[in-house]
Enzyme design. Structure first.
Site, mmCIF file in Angstrom:
data_model
loop_
_atom_site.group_PDB
_atom_site.id
_atom_site.type_symbol
_atom_site.label_atom_id
_atom_site.label_comp_id
_atom_site.label_asym_id
_atom_site.label_seq_id
_atom_site.Cartn_x
_atom_site.Cartn_y
_atom_site.Cartn_z
ATOM 1 N N HIS A 58 0.827 -1.214 0.000
ATOM 2 C CA HIS A 58 0.000 0.000 0.000
ATOM 3 C C HIS A 58 0.862 1.265 0.000
ATOM 4 O O HIS A 58 0.528 2.269 0.641
ATOM 5 C CB HIS A 58 -0.962 0.009 1.197
ATOM 6 C CG HIS A 58 -1.924 -1.132 1.224
ATOM 7 N ND1 HIS A 58 -3.126 -1.121 0.549
ATOM 8 C CD2 HIS A 58 -1.850 -2.349 1.830
ATOM 9 C CE1 HIS A 58 -3.751 -2.275 0.744
ATOM 10 N NE2 HIS A 58 -2.998 -3.033 1.507
ATOM 11 N N ASN A 131 -10.122 -3.363 1.977
ATOM 12 C CA ASN A 131 -9.826 -3.206 0.551
ATOM 13 C C ASN A 131 -11.106 -2.893 -0.212
ATOM 14 O O ASN A 131 -12.188 -2.830 0.373
ATOM 15 C CB ASN A 131 -9.196 -4.492 -0.010
ATOM 16 C CG ASN A 131 -7.743 -4.660 0.397
ATOM 17 O OD1 ASN A 131 -6.994 -3.699 0.503
ATOM 18 N ND2 ASN A 131 -7.336 -5.901 0.621
ATOM 19 N N TYR A 341 0.425 -5.059 11.646
ATOM 20 C CA TYR A 341 0.241 -3.665 11.232
ATOM 21 C C TYR A 341 0.841 -2.660 12.223
ATOM 22 O O TYR A 341 1.582 -1.761 11.807
ATOM 23 C CB TYR A 341 -1.241 -3.384 10.979
ATOM 24 C CG TYR A 341 -1.665 -3.726 9.566
ATOM 25 C CD1 TYR A 341 -1.533 -5.024 9.085
ATOM 26 C CD2 TYR A 341 -2.168 -2.766 8.712
ATOM 27 C CE1 TYR A 341 -1.900 -5.347 7.786
ATOM 28 C CE2 TYR A 341 -2.537 -3.082 7.408
ATOM 29 C CZ TYR A 341 -2.400 -4.372 6.956
ATOM 30 O OH TYR A 341 -2.756 -4.694 5.670
#
Length: 502
Positions: A58, A131, A341
């Site tokens: 990303h 997404n 993350y």
């Protein structure tokens, strides 16, 4: 000197006024530069450090601020305060992105698109990191690094490799559902405004009675779906590689605020325990006939960031950030992202990344974390840096305790096959998706697959093509035939497993 004049002086980062901004201090008009010209060092040193590490995935994205407004009552499912009453508004930041490309890649590449939302709620920041697709390529985070390696660059050629991509997909049939979406025209959205968004994973709601429901989040674009064909996307890469970024900024600047309708699917714990397949498998969707979409509210983007780097590039999202009334599920990919993350953000931005304005909770944040690079909040001042202590009145609030999660009896820790019995139907939903397509969409999807698979090369080419064709045939006979014919494959020998590309 007036206050205005003082405020317009050019200074060093420490506030010292700069005498000459453009010329280095030298020994004479043509002499060597002097080491004592500190501002020259500061400018060059800061310039060398302007680029923070780009996201591993990303990397290229666009973002904007906006509001989420509740339009329907879902309080019987969740006690989350942002859903507490109709008309309630919550400030949000949304970052769109491509997944596999670098920061300088084109917006119209064939790729999933990230749809990452940060809700600034009074109970803390809720990050819904999804997404533009309701499913993903893999169902276990242990496979994620390998998958992403295939989407990046070949370690030998340093080029993108269709061989790597299709080798991985052909060896992991769980990816087929997402591959079908990616290879359709949905893999090349016209812009970020003209695509849906999904939480993708299964999450859970918890209501005031401590009852748990499982939930999937859907953001339906009010602008309507609009995609590029493969040829149009390829053309746009040469015309304007930043088309989606430009489209979003210009739409908001002129007041054409993009909007999405938030809808949810709800499944009870009992339904989940008895469902026909694993409802926490992120490669699958829930039937909307069995679990209809429930209206929740409207998301609107109405404010462009005044500085891209400060807001969009430094925005940090983590599925670990859930608020009271919203929680996790046994989704294996989600569980891995809970760890991965925040760790990625600490590596990229530092341990104090949540103090950066775009990431900072606008309400109270109290803890005993201290120090670390770029600590900018006073570091707790003279207050104690340990708990419990005798000097402050902070406390852990029992009202935010979540209900205990029931676990299966006689469960043993082991490494279970993610594609074991009752977990290995990779073809039904992928085939259903293809059969739902219009004739034009089917033709485009087959053409896109063929175009991509023609890039497979090397001594394993026939093996990889044969393996992937088997998956396409199992999903839908006409899909398999279309791809095989496009690749010049003799399908008469397919029944024996001997498919030879010409």
């Amino acid at each position: 000197m007036s206050e205005k004049e003082k405020n317009h002086k050019i200074t060093t980062s420490s506030g010292i006024p700069v005498y000459n901004y453009e010329d280095s201090q030298t020994a004479g008009p043509r002499g060597p530069v002097l080491l004592q010209d500190y501002f020259l060092h500061e400018k060059l040193a800061h310039f060398n450090r302007e680029r923070i590490p780009e996201r591993v995935v990303h990397a290229k994205g666009s973002g904007a601020y906006g509001t989420f407004t509740v339009t329907h009552d879902i309080t019987k499912y969740t006690r989350a305060k942002l859903f507490s009453e109709i008309g309630k508004q919550t400030r949000v930041f949304l970052r769109f992105s491509t997944v596999g490309g670098e920061k300088g890649s084109a917006d119209s590449e064939r790729d999933p698109r990230g749809f990452a939302l940060k809700f600034y709620t009074e109970d803390g920041n809720w990050d819904l990191v999804g997404n533009n697709t309701p499913v993903f390529f893999i169902k276990d985070a242990k496979k994620f690094p390998d998958f992403i390696h295939t989407q990046k660059r070949d370690p030998y050629t340093n080029c993108k490799s269709a061989t790597m991509v299709w080798d991985f997909w052909s060896l992991n049939p769980e990816s087929l559902h997402q591959v079908m979406i990616l290879m359709s025209d949905r893999g090349t959205p016209f812009s970020y405004r003209h695509m849906h968004g999904f939480g993708s994973h299964t999450f859970s709601f918890i209501n005031k009675e401590n009852e748990r429901y499982f939930v999937k989040f859907h953001f339906k674009t009010q602008q309507g779906i609009k995609n590029f064909t493969n040829a149009e996307a390829a053309k746009m890469r040469g015309v304007d590689a930043d088309h989606a970024q430009r489209d979003l900024v210009e739409a908001i600047d002129k007041g054409d605020f993009p909007r999405w309708d938030l809808k949810v699917q709800i499944m009870t714990e009992e339904q989940a325990s008895n469902y026909k397949f694993n409802p926490f498998d992120v490669t699958k969707v829930w039937s909307q006939k069995e679990f209809p979409l429930i209206d929740v509210g409207v998301l609107e983007l109405n404010e462009n960031p005044d500085n891209y780097f400060a807001h969009v590039e430094q925005a940090a999202f983590a599925p670990a950030h859930v608020v009271d009334g919203i929680s996790f599920s046994p989704d294996k990919m989600l569980q891995g992202r809970i760890l991965g993350y925040p760790d990625a953000q600490r590596y990229r931005l530092g341990a104090n990344y949540e103090q950066i304005p775009v990431n900072r909770c606008p309400f109270a944040a109290n803890n005993y974390q201290r120090d670390g690079a770029m600590r900018i909040d006073g570091n707790g001042g003279s207050k104690p840096n340990y708990f419990p202590n005798s000097f402050d009145d902070t406390f852990a609030d029992e009202n935010y305790k979540q209900p205990a999660e029931p676990l299966q009896r006689d469960v043993y820790a082991d490494w279970f096959d993610r594609n074991g019995e009752n977990e290995n139907d990779h073809y039904t939903q992928a085939g259903d998706l293809f059969r739902l397509m219009t004739p034009e969409d089917k033709a485009n999807t087959i053409s896109n697959i063929v175009g991509s698979m023609r890039g497979i090369s090397g001594e394993k080419r026939d093996l990889i093509i044969n393996r992937q064709l088997c998956h396409f045939f199992r999903a839908d006979i006409s899909l398999g035939l279309g791809v095989a014919q496009g690749l010049g494959v003799d399908v008469t020998q397919h029944a024996t497993g001997m498919v030879h590309p010409n």
